[in-house]
Design a protein around this motif. Structure first.
Motif, PDB file in Angstrom:
ATOM      1  N   THR A 112      -3.080   1.034  -4.265  1.00  0.00           N
ATOM      2  CA  THR A 112      -4.223   1.327  -3.119  1.00  0.00           C
ATOM      3  C   THR A 112      -4.935   0.171  -3.039  1.00  0.00           C
ATOM      4  O   THR A 112      -5.223  -0.775  -3.933  1.00  0.00           O
ATOM      5  CB  THR A 112      -5.218   2.358  -3.987  1.00  0.00           C
ATOM      6  OG1 THR A 112      -4.183   3.501  -4.580  1.00  0.00           O
ATOM      7  CG2 THR A 112      -6.205   2.952  -3.093  1.00  0.00           C
ATOM      8  N   PHE A 139     -12.182  -0.194  -3.904  1.00  0.00           N
ATOM      9  CA  PHE A 139     -12.108   1.301  -4.105  1.00  0.00           C
ATOM     10  C   PHE A 139     -13.148   2.020  -3.143  1.00  0.00           C
ATOM     11  O   PHE A 139     -13.043   3.003  -2.830  1.00  0.00           O
ATOM     12  CB  PHE A 139     -11.728   1.591  -5.436  1.00  0.00           C
ATOM     13  CG  PHE A 139     -10.525   1.213  -6.097  1.00  0.00           C
ATOM     14  CD1 PHE A 139      -9.534   1.838  -5.858  1.00  0.00           C
ATOM     15  CD2 PHE A 139     -10.922   0.374  -7.073  1.00  0.00           C
ATOM     16  CE1 PHE A 139      -8.208   1.238  -6.714  1.00  0.00           C
ATOM     17  CE2 PHE A 139      -9.782  -0.221  -7.767  1.00  0.00           C
ATOM     18  CZ  PHE A 139      -8.518   0.386  -7.574  1.00  0.00           C
ATOM     19  N   LYS A 182       0.756  -1.152   0.036  1.00  0.00           N
ATOM     20  CA  LYS A 182       0.005  -0.020   0.093  1.00  0.00           C
ATOM     21  C   LYS A 182       0.796   1.224   0.099  1.00  0.00           C
ATOM     22  O   LYS A 182       1.791   1.183   0.768  1.00  0.00           O
ATOM     23  CB  LYS A 182      -0.829  -0.004   1.254  1.00  0.00           C
ATOM     24  CG  LYS A 182      -1.934   1.329   1.523  1.00  0.00           C
ATOM     25  CD  LYS A 182      -2.526   1.153   2.683  1.00  0.00           C
ATOM     26  CE  LYS A 182      -3.411   2.348   2.876  1.00  0.00           C
ATOM     27  NZ  LYS A 182      -4.016   2.398   4.351  1.00  0.00           N
TER      28      LYS A 182
END
Length: 418
Positions: free
Chosen positions: A406, A410, A388
């Motif tokens: 990421t 999401f 990350k």
């Protein structure tokens, strides 16, 4: 997943994937639309809802060997996407292959084909799983619903229809002719021409509750039941491919159009492939042919959680040796999410180390996110670059764009867990 396309779900990280690929010039629909598929209308299959789509102003496109709706009337992909996030949308996922496996050794047979723990699955519960080849590569992703120890409902991807059905036939022949079937053979029934629709969105439950006397609050995420809806007794599974609360409803051929009409009144809007793809990517869900293939193991794909805890060490499933190699030694690459600055990255874009010199991976899916107003993507990078916040660069139209690894999904999923 089938789509759609479509739950004891170990769906805590991902849910059903749907086999497809596609690109429509000048649209927000980001896929290579007909790779490996004929575009002749005469050669395309049609779901039971084809005429229903046309009557409702659908733009029909070739998709996984079917003529399927991309969008409806003047409602664009982004507007349709947002409506599902805020209200409810109905998707036709009847191109997916629905099957029943029955027999005294059905559980053992499916535990040979997949790495999932099906013995411990309670009746009318489901799990995402994967069909594996001998090397541990993913032939297809699938949702398996256990009705009993002797009966399972399985949904696989339309784009993998020929490969999957040939694999099932081959492995059933091996199983039923050997010692494994001494306690009983396994039968496979394909539900040809059955309908399958997905009612998705925060208002889906309220809408469906008005059509049934069954208490849908008791039907939690990952569970299924036979429910009477508007007079029709249907198999209803709570889950889907959007990250929202919703239901996937299997319908006998003769009832499909009537049920679709019943489920598509206001505030529900019909939704097509364009919205389906952006919704699933925001939810971090894989698309077979883009994000999964036969050269990718479930460990590389971030799907180790579909492998039963009791089976990681000793499970006797097809492809076990390759999977255990990745579990114990770590995979050479990993599927991750990205937020990309500037222009959106699309499938096939190369990923570089932040120095811009070393190629470390490739984007498999990418869109401008309607919900987040950011460019999001998923892809594979070499192990070590998957953590990350790691900064990388992505080649977008011959220009390197900054991107950051990421976590997925999401968006925060809105599944009903009771």
């Amino acid at each position: 997943m089938t789509s759609a396309g479509t739950i004891r779900i170990q769906f805590s990280k991902s849910v059903l994937g749907s086999g497809c690929r596609g690109r429509v010039p000048g649209s927000c629909f980001p896929w290579p639309l007909t790779r490996g598929l004929s575009t002749s209308n005469e050669s395309l299959r049609k779901t039971r809802l084809y005429d229903f789509h046309v009557q409702n102003g659908a733009k029909m496109v070739p998709f996984a060997g079917y003529a399927m709706p991309l969008s409806y009337g003047s409602v664009g992909q982004v507007a349709s996407h947002n409506h599902v996030r805020m209200s409810a949308g109905l998707f036709d996922v009847g191109h997916m292959v629905q099957s029943h496996f029955r027999g005294a050794t059905a559980t053992a047979f499916l535990e040979w084909l997949t790495p999932s723990s099906l013995k411990s699955l309670s009746p009318y519960s489901s799990t995402l799983s994967v069909l594996l080849n001998e090397n541990g590569g993913i032939i297809d992703d699938t949702v398996i619903t256990k009705h009993s120890d002797n009966a399972f409902y399985v949904v696989t991807n339309a784009g993998r229809r020929d490969r999957d059905l040939a694999w099932f036939r081959q492995k059933l022949d091996e199983w039923n002719s050997g010692e494994c079937a001494k306690d009983g053979k396994v039968e496979h029934e394909i539900l040809e021409d059955w309908g399958l629709v997905a009612l998705q969105g925060p208002k889906a439950a309220e809408y469906l509750q008005n059509l049934t006397s069954s208490d849908l609050t008791k039907l939690t995420f990952g569970k299924s039941a036979y429910v009477t809806i508007g007079g029709f007794l249907l198999h209803v599974a709570r889950g889907g491919y959007t990250g929202e609360d919703g239901f996937e409803i299997s319908i006998p051929p003769s009832q499909t159009v009537e049920v679709a009409q019943l489920l598509s009144q206001s505030p529900v809007q019909l939704a097509g492939l364009g919205a389906r793809d952006s919704l699933r990517l925001e939810a971090g869900m894989c698309l077979y042919g883009n994000d999964l293939d036969e050269d990718t193991s479930p460990v590389e794909a971030g799907l180790s959680w579909v492998i039963g805890k009791d089976r990681k060490e000793s499970g006797d499933f097809i492809g076990a040796e390759g999977v255990r190699k990745h579990l114990k030694g770590g995979p050479p690459r990993r599927r991750v999410g990205f937020v990309v600055e500037g222009a959106p990255a699309r499938q096939g874009a190369q990923i570089f180390a932040h120095s811009g010199k070393e190629v470390i991976g490739k984007v498999t899916s990418g869109i401008p996110s309607p919900t987040l107003n950011k460019n999001i993507a998923m892809g594979y990078v070499l192990s070590g670059w998957h953590k990350k916040g790691t900064e990388v660069e992505v080649d977008v139209r011959n220009k390197l764009r900054k991107a950051f690894v990421t976590p997925m999904p999401f968006i925060k999923p809105n599944y009903w867990r009771g």
